[in-house]
Design a protein around this motif. Structure first.
Motif, PDB file in Angstrom:
ATOM      1  N   LEU A   8      -1.965  24.183 -18.910  1.00 39.54           N
ATOM      2  CA  LEU A   8      -3.254  23.591 -19.244  1.00 39.54           C
ATOM      3  C   LEU A   8      -3.185  22.812 -20.552  1.00 39.54           C
ATOM      4  O   LEU A   8      -4.053  22.928 -21.412  1.00 39.54           O
ATOM      5  N   GLY A   9      -2.124  22.020 -20.694  1.00 39.08           N
ATOM      6  CA  GLY A   9      -2.062  21.074 -21.798  1.00 39.08           C
ATOM      7  C   GLY A   9      -3.002  19.913 -21.518  1.00 39.08           C
ATOM      8  O   GLY A   9      -3.878  19.995 -20.653  1.00 39.08           O
ATOM      9  N   SER A  10      -2.823  18.815 -22.230  1.00 40.66           N
ATOM     10  CA  SER A  10      -3.772  17.706 -22.100  1.00 40.66           C
ATOM     11  C   SER A  10      -3.832  17.161 -20.676  1.00 40.66           C
ATOM     12  O   SER A  10      -4.909  16.835 -20.171  1.00 40.66           O
ATOM     13  N   MET A  11      -2.690  17.088 -20.002  1.00 40.34           N
ATOM     14  CA  MET A  11      -2.679  16.569 -18.633  1.00 40.34           C
ATOM     15  C   MET A  11      -3.145  17.624 -17.633  1.00 40.34           C
ATOM     16  O   MET A  11      -3.986  17.359 -16.777  1.00 40.34           O
ATOM     17  N   ASN A  32      -1.383  29.380 -23.724  1.00 43.55           N
ATOM     18  CA  ASN A  32      -2.482  29.115 -24.647  1.00 43.55           C
ATOM     19  C   ASN A  32      -3.755  29.734 -24.069  1.00 43.55           C
ATOM     20  O   ASN A  32      -4.415  29.148 -23.213  1.00 43.55           O
ATOM     21  N   THR A  33      -4.094  30.908 -24.537  1.00 43.25           N
ATOM     22  CA  THR A  33      -5.235  31.629 -23.971  1.00 43.25           C
ATOM     23  C   THR A  33      -6.561  30.912 -24.219  1.00 43.25           C
ATOM     24  O   THR A  33      -7.502  31.065 -23.441  1.00 43.25           O
ATOM     25  N   GLY A  43     -16.263  26.769 -15.498  1.00 42.44           N
ATOM     26  CA  GLY A  43     -16.414  27.044 -14.076  1.00 42.44           C
ATOM     27  C   GLY A  43     -15.160  27.487 -13.369  1.00 42.44           C
ATOM     28  O   GLY A  43     -15.184  27.747 -12.157  1.00 42.44           O
ATOM     29  N   GLY A  44     -14.040  27.578 -14.088  1.00 44.78           N
ATOM     30  CA  GLY A  44     -12.806  28.049 -13.487  1.00 44.78           C
ATOM     31  C   GLY A  44     -12.874  29.527 -13.139  1.00 44.78           C
ATOM     32  O   GLY A  44     -13.699  30.274 -13.680  1.00 44.78           O
ATOM     33  N   SER A  45     -12.015  29.951 -12.232  1.00 49.47           N
ATOM     34  CA  SER A  45     -11.995  31.352 -11.820  1.00 49.47           C
ATOM     35  C   SER A  45     -11.627  32.266 -12.984  1.00 49.47           C
ATOM     36  O   SER A  45     -10.864  31.885 -13.867  1.00 49.47           O
ATOM     37  N   LYS A  46     -12.134  33.466 -12.962  1.00 52.14           N
ATOM     38  CA  LYS A  46     -11.814  34.443 -14.002  1.00 52.14           C
ATOM     39  C   LYS A  46     -10.428  35.043 -13.794  1.00 52.14           C
ATOM     40  O   LYS A  46      -9.871  35.654 -14.701  1.00 52.14           O
ATOM     41  N   ALA A  47      -9.859  34.860 -12.611  1.00 50.96           N
ATOM     42  CA  ALA A  47      -8.537  35.419 -12.323  1.00 50.96           C
ATOM     43  C   ALA A  47      -7.443  34.452 -12.771  1.00 50.96           C
ATOM     44  O   ALA A  47      -7.619  33.231 -12.734  1.00 50.96           O
ATOM     45  N   ASP A  48      -6.319  35.006 -13.194  1.00 47.88           N
ATOM     46  CA  ASP A  48      -5.173  34.190 -13.582  1.00 47.88           C
ATOM     47  C   ASP A  48      -4.482  33.643 -12.327  1.00 47.88           C
ATOM     48  O   ASP A  48      -4.367  34.330 -11.304  1.00 47.88           O
TER      49      ASP A  48
END
Length: 311
Positions: A8-11, A32-33, A43-48
């Motif tokens: 989940l960097g800039s791209m 990067n937490t 809105g992303g899922s809470k699961a990894d």
């Protein structure tokens, strides 16, 4: 679709945002937490993504390099073995074509589709879902990845039915992009030695034959003295190193690429690796003994604290 985005960097973060906007259920994963927390808040899922691998329809890999991709897919995380057959892996990382082919073969052995899909366009276009994707893979891989490509890309170039062709084209693109950034840095620094202000350079050159997309995108960073990393110096020793490795295996001489690579290596050696890649201009400024916007003294003087310069 249930889609995991690894990196989940800039791209990668921009791609995740585009997927969310298109109505997909997005699972993020990154060391990067804070980036993961931010995605979940939007809105992303809470699961990894890695923990939820068995439930996913697709994985998008947007990590730094082949080594990290290997670790995620087949190493410690062994993500591929946890995916359900028929899941598609969309690899957006800049890697050598041989690595892409090897990854595709290992995924296929487990019934996992693999799309070699390096990207271009920068973090802004990633967040807008307007990337260019240089993709290759089987028709089944393209079919499985189509909703993802529709969400993240403005243009998808379908370059063949086997992995490797996408990565080969990305190497060509990175050759040009790296050369153009170094050329921009050389030209704008040369202009300063001739008494031309960077703002004047930017007013004139974009309307002339010597311009390029990279010049128009990166030169404003130099003119503004703003080296907040949109794309960092450290990316280029890796990417241009891949280009030269591929060229060497093909017995192809690439002297201009090699010269550009040396400038990025010099910038990284000066402690500029985490700055925007336009900071390669500081190498030229140092050698010429000139000041660029935002600098308080000549580059040949002691450390310039405002710019993070380490001569």
């Amino acid at each position: 679709m249930k889609i995991g985005v690894i990196g989940l960097g800039s791209m990668g973060y921009g791609i995740a945002q585009s997927l969310l906007r298109s109505g997909h259920q997005v699972y993020g994963s990154d060391i990067n937490t804070e980036a993961v927390k931010r995605l979940r808040a939007q809105g992303g899922s809470k699961a990894d993504a890695i923990a939820a691998a068995h439930d996913l329809n697709a994985i998008v890999i947007v990590v730094l390099n082949a080594e990290q991709t290997e670790e995620v897919l087949f190493g410690k995380n062994d993500l591929v073995s946890r995916l359900t057959p028929g899941t598609v892996v969309v690899m957006c990382v800049t890697v050598a074509p041989d690595f892409a082919r090897s990854a595709a073969q290992r995924c296929s052995a487990l019934g996992i589709h693999f799309l070699d899909a390096p990207i271009s366009g920068g973090s802004v276009k990633a967040a807008e879902g307007r990337l260019s994707v240089m993709a290759s893979g089987t028709q089944d891989a393209f079919a499985a990845a189509r909703p993802i490509l529709d969400a993240m890309a403005e243009t998808v170039f379908e370059l063949g039915d086997g992995a490797g062709a996408g990565s080969a084209m990305k190497a060509v693109n990175q050759m040009l992009a790296g050369i153009h950034i170094a050329a921009m840095a050389e030209a704008i620094s040369f202009a300063v030695t001739q008494g031309i202000e960077p703002a004047t350079f930017l007013r004139v050159i974009p309307s002339c034959a010597g311009t390029s997309w990279m010049l128009e995108n990166r030169a404003p960073h130099v003119a503004e003295g703003d080296y907040t990393p949109r794309s960092a110096i450290d990316i280029w020793p890796k990417d241009l190193g891949i280009v030269l490795d591929v060229a060497r295996k093909s017995k192809f001489a690439a002297p201009v690429t090699a010269a550009a690579l040396q400038q990025f290596i010099a910038a990284a050696g000066m402690g500029l690796g985490r700055e925007d890649d336009a900071a390669v201009a500081k190498v030229y400024a140092h050698n010429a003994g000139i000041k660029l916007p935002g600098q308080t003294r000549n580059m040949s003087d002691s450390a310039d604290r405002e710019t993070g310069w380490r001569p």
